[in-house]
Design a protein around this motif. Structure first.
Motif, PDB file in Angstrom:
ATOM      1  N   VAL A  53      32.710  54.623  45.467  1.00  0.00           N
ATOM      2  CA  VAL A  53      32.337  55.829  44.727  1.00  0.00           C
ATOM      3  C   VAL A  53      30.816  55.869  44.558  1.00  0.00           C
ATOM      4  O   VAL A  53      30.182  56.912  44.754  1.00  0.00           O
ATOM      5  CB  VAL A  53      33.053  55.888  43.354  1.00  0.00           C
ATOM      6  N   SER A  54      30.210  54.734  44.265  1.00  0.00           N
ATOM      7  CA  SER A  54      28.761  54.810  44.054  1.00  0.00           C
ATOM      8  C   SER A  54      28.035  55.130  45.362  1.00  0.00           C
ATOM      9  O   SER A  54      27.030  55.851  45.343  1.00  0.00           O
ATOM     10  CB  SER A  54      28.223  53.610  43.278  1.00  0.00           C
ATOM     11  N   ALA A  55      28.542  54.669  46.504  1.00  0.00           N
ATOM     12  CA  ALA A  55      27.896  55.019  47.792  1.00  0.00           C
ATOM     13  C   ALA A  55      28.100  56.503  48.124  1.00  0.00           C
ATOM     14  O   ALA A  55      27.229  57.156  48.709  1.00  0.00           O
ATOM     15  CB  ALA A  55      28.450  54.145  48.907  1.00  0.00           C
ATOM     16  N   LEU A  56      29.258  57.051  47.714  1.00  0.00           N
ATOM     17  CA  LEU A  56      29.499  58.496  47.925  1.00  0.00           C
ATOM     18  C   LEU A  56      28.574  59.333  47.033  1.00  0.00           C
ATOM     19  O   LEU A  56      28.042  60.363  47.448  1.00  0.00           O
ATOM     20  CB  LEU A  56      30.957  58.839  47.602  1.00  0.00           C
ATOM     21  N   LEU A  57      28.378  58.853  45.806  1.00  0.00           N
ATOM     22  CA  LEU A  57      27.500  59.586  44.879  1.00  0.00           C
ATOM     23  C   LEU A  57      26.050  59.552  45.351  1.00  0.00           C
ATOM     24  O   LEU A  57      25.311  60.530  45.221  1.00  0.00           O
ATOM     25  CB  LEU A  57      27.605  58.996  43.466  1.00  0.00           C
ATOM     26  N   GLN A  58      25.664  58.440  45.909  1.00  0.00           N
ATOM     27  CA  GLN A  58      24.305  58.351  46.463  1.00  0.00           C
ATOM     28  C   GLN A  58      24.150  59.362  47.588  1.00  0.00           C
ATOM     29  O   GLN A  58      23.113  59.995  47.739  1.00  0.00           O
ATOM     30  CB  GLN A  58      24.054  56.955  47.025  1.00  0.00           C
ATOM     31  N   PRO A  65      21.898  52.620  53.337  1.00  0.00           N
ATOM     32  CA  PRO A  65      22.507  53.878  53.770  1.00  0.00           C
ATOM     33  C   PRO A  65      23.658  54.281  52.845  1.00  0.00           C
ATOM     34  O   PRO A  65      24.318  53.417  52.263  1.00  0.00           O
ATOM     35  CB  PRO A  65      23.018  53.561  55.177  1.00  0.00           C
ATOM     36  N   THR A  66      23.888  55.572  52.733  1.00  0.00           N
ATOM     37  CA  THR A  66      24.929  56.074  51.831  1.00  0.00           C
ATOM     38  C   THR A  66      26.204  56.394  52.620  1.00  0.00           C
ATOM     39  O   THR A  66      26.188  56.457  53.857  1.00  0.00           O
ATOM     40  CB  THR A  66      24.447  57.350  51.118  1.00  0.00           C
ATOM     41  N   LEU A  67      27.274  56.647  51.872  1.00  0.00           N
ATOM     42  CA  LEU A  67      28.563  56.909  52.517  1.00  0.00           C
ATOM     43  C   LEU A  67      28.816  58.412  52.610  1.00  0.00           C
ATOM     44  O   LEU A  67      28.872  59.099  51.585  1.00  0.00           O
ATOM     45  CB  LEU A  67      29.670  56.230  51.699  1.00  0.00           C
ATOM     46  N   TYR A 108      27.110  45.008  54.698  1.00  0.00           N
ATOM     47  CA  TYR A 108      26.778  46.080  53.746  1.00  0.00           C
ATOM     48  C   TYR A 108      25.286  46.340  53.605  1.00  0.00           C
ATOM     49  O   TYR A 108      24.887  47.260  52.913  1.00  0.00           O
ATOM     50  CB  TYR A 108      27.418  45.785  52.378  1.00  0.00           C
ATOM     51  N   LYS A 109      24.444  45.540  54.259  1.00  0.00           N
ATOM     52  CA  LYS A 109      23.008  45.844  54.208  1.00  0.00           C
ATOM     53  C   LYS A 109      22.633  46.907  55.246  1.00  0.00           C
ATOM     54  O   LYS A 109      21.618  47.581  55.110  1.00  0.00           O
ATOM     55  CB  LYS A 109      22.183  44.585  54.448  1.00  0.00           C
ATOM     56  N   THR A 110      23.428  47.020  56.299  1.00  0.00           N
ATOM     57  CA  THR A 110      23.100  47.937  57.410  1.00  0.00           C
ATOM     58  C   THR A 110      24.034  49.142  57.463  1.00  0.00           C
ATOM     59  O   THR A 110      23.626  50.238  57.851  1.00  0.00           O
ATOM     60  CB  THR A 110      23.168  47.148  58.749  1.00  0.00           C
ATOM     61  N   LEU A 111      25.304  48.930  57.072  1.00  0.00           N
ATOM     62  CA  LEU A 111      26.311  50.003  57.143  1.00  0.00           C
ATOM     63  C   LEU A 111      26.720  50.410  55.720  1.00  0.00           C
ATOM     64  O   LEU A 111      26.659  49.576  54.806  1.00  0.00           O
ATOM     65  CB  LEU A 111      27.549  49.509  57.905  1.00  0.00           C
ATOM     66  N   PRO A 112      27.197  51.649  55.540  1.00  0.00           N
ATOM     67  CA  PRO A 112      27.570  52.098  54.184  1.00  0.00           C
ATOM     68  C   PRO A 112      28.964  51.626  53.775  1.00  0.00           C
ATOM     69  O   PRO A 112      29.843  52.425  53.487  1.00  0.00           O
ATOM     70  CB  PRO A 112      27.507  53.619  54.300  1.00  0.00           C
TER      71      PRO A 112
END
Ligand SMILES: Cc1ncc(COP(=O)(O)O)c(C=O)c1O
Length: 389
Positions: free
Chosen positions: A201-206, A13-15, A164-168
């Motif tokens: 930042v990478s989760a936000l970009l995703q 999942p992404t942020l 971090y596998k289930t939540l962003p």
């Protein structure tokens, strides 16, 4: 092969930006609801500490032959000796085999709940109690999952979780100690903030790419190129998550405060609901082209992914990647301490399971596209096998 389609289906999942600003909610499931919990950077750190804390380092731990490998590495690094028990072709623990393998050196039983599907924890508890053994419940792949009304990770002497596998979240693992015994555990130091920042930042970009289609993708790609340069130039230590091997250098790393903040912003109940909905959708759309590993989802289970059974993993994975679906090769290798030839069903599972994402970011419309892409990839797989045969 390069991703050319309009779909973007990340494996995790992404942020969403609002999650950085939301008001904290009380987490009603373990580890968040547990009175005795310690947080770490990784779940593997919690496994290492469990061995030390419970004095398992001079003994043997009975573990499943179906394992990731990093949990075995953490246990071995901490000084324990793994022995392996049989798991069947439907991720079913062979309880008779577990009982048969308990010997004078056995100190603990290790049960892994696979991808949110509850293992036989009550039976393992009974066996552990009969023999005076510790029970370790590994819920690294089963955060937010319950077996009916019993949350996973609450029956073992300890429950181990990965966040971090289930939540962003940028990192996070947890060790829950159940029962009345108290252990005074040191509070691990927070990880380098540059590392947390880089993952965030990478989760936000995703997320941007997920919502922004092609424009989002272009922006993400530009920022990533810039980011990689900066990380290299500044010699920044980015502690990667989701890696395959245990590294003693990181065993004392704790969880970042930002992880806690993001985790507290989540609506856990609705995450479970969305994952279940997506899982049922795939089950309905895929059962005629690939016999499902499970025909149903037990009440309370929170699936981490849909386990798709295929003949040629590499080919199916490549076809899905071209479509923009980040499917994952699930657990290809045995840990070297485990004799693969003694566990043929597990060897077959390792050759045939692909993770199809079903997480909370994926809407019913996206799931319809995912199902269609998977159907095409599996049909081509069947066709090429027929030709080869
Ligand atoms: C069953 C199991 N246990 C433990 C771990 C370790 O999790 P982490 O990456 O948080 O250390 C993994 C990682 O995939 C796993 O699959």
């Amino acid at each position: 092969m390069k991703h050319s389609g309009r779909l973007f289906v990340p494996s995790l999942p992404t942020l969403w930006p609002h999650m950085l600003l939301s008001r904290p909610k009380p987490g009603e499931l373990p580890p968040f609801s547990s009175p005795n919990v310690r947080y770490f950077y990784f779940a593997r750190n919690a496994i290492w500490l469990t061995v030390k804390m419970l004095g398992l380092d001079s003994g043997e731990v009975l573990m499943p032959a179906y394992h990731h490998g990093v949990e075995v590495e953490a246990l071995v690094d901490a000084g324990a000796t793994p022995r392996f028990y049989r798991v069947g072709s439907r991720w079913d623990v062979d309880l008779d085999d577990v009982a048969r393998r308990i010997g004078p050196k056995t100190r603990a039983l290790y049960l892994t709940h696979y991808a949110g599907f509850p293992g036989p924890v009550a039976e393992m508890r009974k066996l552990a109690d009969q023999h005076g053994l510790i029970l370790i419940e590994d819920c690294a792949l089963s955060l937010l999952s319950s077996d009916g009304a019993v949350p996973l990770g609450t029956t073992g002497d300890v429950g181990i979780f990965c966040l971090y596998k289930t939540l962003p979240v940028p990192n996070g693992g947890a060790l829950v100690v159940n029962g009345p015994r108290q252990y005074s555990l040191p509070e691990p130091p927070a990880p380098p903030s540059v590392s947390t920042f880089s993952h965030t930042v990478s989760a936000l970009l995703q997320n941007l790419e997920l919502r922004g289609g092609l424009a989002g993708r272009a922006l993400r790609s530009a920022v990533r190129t810039l980011g990689h340069g900066t990380v290299k130039a500044a010699n920044i230590e980015r502690v990667a998550t989701g890696t395959q091997h245990f590294d003693r250098k990181h065993v004392d790393l704790g969880m970042s405060p930002l992880t806690k903040r993001i985790a507290q912003a989540q609506d856990l109940e609705s995450i479970v609901e969305q994952r279940r909905r997506n899982y049922f959708f795939l089950l309905g759309r895929l059962r005629d082209i690939s016999a499902p590993l499970f025909n149903q989802l037990p009440p309370g289970a929170c699936p981490l992914f849909y386990p798709l059974v295929v003949q040629d993993k590499a080919e199916v994975l490549a076809r899905l990647r071209v479509q923009g679906i980040d499917a994952i090769d699930f657990w290809k290798r045995f840990h070297p301490a485990c004799d693969a030839s003694a566990f043929p069903e597990v060897a077959q599972l390792r050759r045939s399971i692909v993770e199809i994402p079903c997480h909370q970011d994926l809407t019913p419309e996206v799931m319809a596209d995912v199902a269609q892409a998977v159907r095409e990839a599996v049909k081509s797989d069947h066709r090429s096998k027929k030709r080869a045969g």
